[in-house]
Design a protein around this motif. Structure first.
Motif, short mmCIF file in Angstrom:
data_model
loop_
_atom_site.label_atom_id
_atom_site.label_comp_id
_atom_site.label_asym_id
_atom_site.label_seq_id
_atom_site.Cartn_x
_atom_site.Cartn_y
_atom_site.Cartn_z
N LEU A 144 0.86 -1.18 0.00
CA LEU A 144 0.00 0.00 0.00
C LEU A 144 0.89 1.23 0.00
N ARG A 145 0.80 2.01 -1.07
CA ARG A 145 1.68 3.19 -1.19
C ARG A 145 0.85 4.46 -1.01
N LEU A 146 1.19 5.18 0.03
CA LEU A 146 0.45 6.40 0.38
C LEU A 146 1.36 7.61 0.17
N VAL A 147 1.05 8.39 -0.86
CA VAL A 147 1.91 9.54 -1.20
C VAL A 147 1.91 10.55 -0.04
N GLN A 148 0.73 10.82 0.49
CA GLN A 148 0.66 11.76 1.62
C GLN A 148 0.83 10.98 2.92
N GLY A 149 2.07 10.58 3.17
CA GLY A 149 2.38 9.74 4.32
C GLY A 149 2.01 10.38 5.65
N SER A 150 1.98 11.70 5.67
CA SER A 150 1.66 12.40 6.92
C SER A 150 0.27 12.04 7.43
N LEU A 151 -0.62 11.64 6.51
CA LEU A 151 -1.98 11.25 6.94
C LEU A 151 -1.91 10.06 7.90
N LEU A 152 -1.06 9.09 7.57
CA LEU A 152 -0.96 7.89 8.42
C LEU A 152 -0.33 8.26 9.78
N LYS A 153 0.64 9.16 9.74
CA LYS A 153 1.24 9.63 10.99
C LYS A 153 0.17 10.28 11.87
N LYS A 154 -0.66 11.12 11.25
CA LYS A 154 -1.71 11.82 12.01
C LYS A 154 -2.77 10.84 12.54
N LEU A 174 -11.24 4.21 8.38
CA LEU A 174 -11.22 3.68 7.02
C LEU A 174 -10.35 4.56 6.14
N LEU A 175 -9.38 3.93 5.48
CA LEU A 175 -8.60 4.59 4.43
C LEU A 175 -8.91 3.81 3.15
N ARG A 176 -9.71 4.40 2.27
CA ARG A 176 -10.17 3.67 1.08
C ARG A 176 -9.02 3.37 0.13
N SER A 177 -9.14 2.23 -0.55
CA SER A 177 -8.06 1.81 -1.46
C SER A 177 -7.79 2.86 -2.54
N GLU A 178 -8.85 3.55 -3.00
CA GLU A 178 -8.69 4.56 -4.07
C GLU A 178 -7.78 5.71 -3.65
N GLY A 179 -7.64 5.91 -2.34
CA GLY A 179 -6.82 7.01 -1.86
C GLY A 179 -5.32 6.73 -1.89
N PHE A 180 -4.98 5.46 -2.15
CA PHE A 180 -3.56 5.08 -2.22
C PHE A 180 -3.09 5.17 -3.67
N GLU A 181 -1.84 5.54 -3.86
CA GLU A 181 -1.31 5.62 -5.22
C GLU A 181 -1.20 4.22 -5.81
N ASN A 234 7.48 14.38 7.37
CA ASN A 234 6.10 14.78 7.05
C ASN A 234 5.79 14.76 5.56
N ASP A 235 6.82 14.93 4.73
CA ASP A 235 6.59 14.93 3.28
C ASP A 235 6.88 13.57 2.66
N ASP A 236 7.23 12.60 3.49
CA ASP A 236 7.61 11.29 2.95
C ASP A 236 6.42 10.52 2.38
N ILE A 237 6.74 9.68 1.40
CA ILE A 237 5.78 8.71 0.88
C ILE A 237 5.94 7.47 1.75
#
Lengths: 14, 257
Positions: B4-14, B51-58, B84-87
């Motif tokens: 699962l690749r999340l470009v806005q990695g800061s979301l997961l941190k938050k 919930l983090l929907r699959s469509e939100g991941f790159e 904070n800017d990491d993928i």
């Protein structure tokens, strides 16, 4: 006084 | 196989900062729908649903439904090592007892792997029924956070009442009492500054402020919070996660004996 209810009182286990 | 690749990695941190004080260990569920979690606090008074929907991941690859037990404090320790800017990429192999978090700097000049041990968690999954709420209040999340913090310096519980006058947050303690009333306000410059009150029926419920204050740790996720209330039902405090999903906190009311 008031009593704290539990979440399991409202939502059932699945 | 899970990737699962999340470009806005800061979301997961938050997300981790929002839930780690409420829940110690939890199963993260991965399916075609997305990356999700449902867990109760240790006293079974509050429940968190993410919930983090699959469509939100790159990139989202999840070959089969999988449930992964994680200690949220350990997960938070690892995610704090991501910039904070990491993928952030979450990787797992079938049958493995570890999961890997990969952090990539935006310029791709630093790549880090953190491997975390998974754990077996015997958790109960609850069915959350669809409910018609008596009142739904949408307000700036920072304002809600401020109110919970202010009231908790006076008392331990908050009475949230919605009438046609507006929404009232009240508390009472040894040193005195406090009432904060918000009226509907849609005449603001920005939509995220509005307070919108939908009321089908007046409602008044009492909650422990300790939990409300814990929920407000999700404030960095969203400029708005939605509070849904019905008599004799848990309140839902929802923070939407931009284009990806939500964190919802359910809190059981205090009931008169």
């Amino acid at each position: 006084g008031s009593k704290q209810s539990m979440i399991t009182t409202f939502f059932n286990k699945i | 196989m899970l990737e699962l690749r999340l470009v806005q990695g800061s979301l997961l941190k938050k997300v981790l900062e929002a839930i780690k004080d409420l829940v110690t260990d939890a199963n993260f569920d991965c399916s075609a729908t997305g990356f999700s979690l449902q867990a109760m606090d240790s006293s079974h008074v509050a429940l968190v649903a993410l919930l983090l929907r699959s469509e939100g991941f790159e990139h989202y690859r999840c070959d089969r439904n999988i449930s992964m037990g994680m200690n949220l404090n350990n997960m938070s320790k690892m995610l704090k090592c991501a910039g904070n800017d990491d993928i952030i990429t979450i990787k797992g192999d079938d049958g493995s007892d570890t999961i890997t978090f990969m952090f990539e700097s935006p310029t791709q000049d630093k790549i880090a792997d953190f491997e975390m041990k998974l754990m077996d968690i015997d958790s109960e999954h609850l069915g959350i029924p669809e409910a018609e709420y008596h009142a739904i209040v949408r307000m700036p999340s920072a304002e809600f956070s401020r109110i919970c913090k202010d009231l908790s310096s006076i008392g331990d519980t908050v009475v949230i009442s919605v009438t046609k006058e507006g929404v009232k947050f009240s508390t009472r303690g040894d040193i005195g009492a406090a009432n904060i009333v918000l009226r509907q306000n849609t005449t603001v410059d920005k939509p995220e500054e509005a307070t919108i009150i939908e009321m089908n029926e007046p409602v008044s419920l009492t909650f422990a402020l300790r939990y409300m204050n814990s929920f407000t740790k999700a404030t960095p996720l969203s400029s708005m919070v939605t509070i849904s209330l019905s008599s004799e039902l848990p309140v839902v405090v929802e923070y939407k996660i931009a284009e990806m999903g939500y964190v919802r906190f359910y809190l059981a009311p205090k009931i008169e004996e």
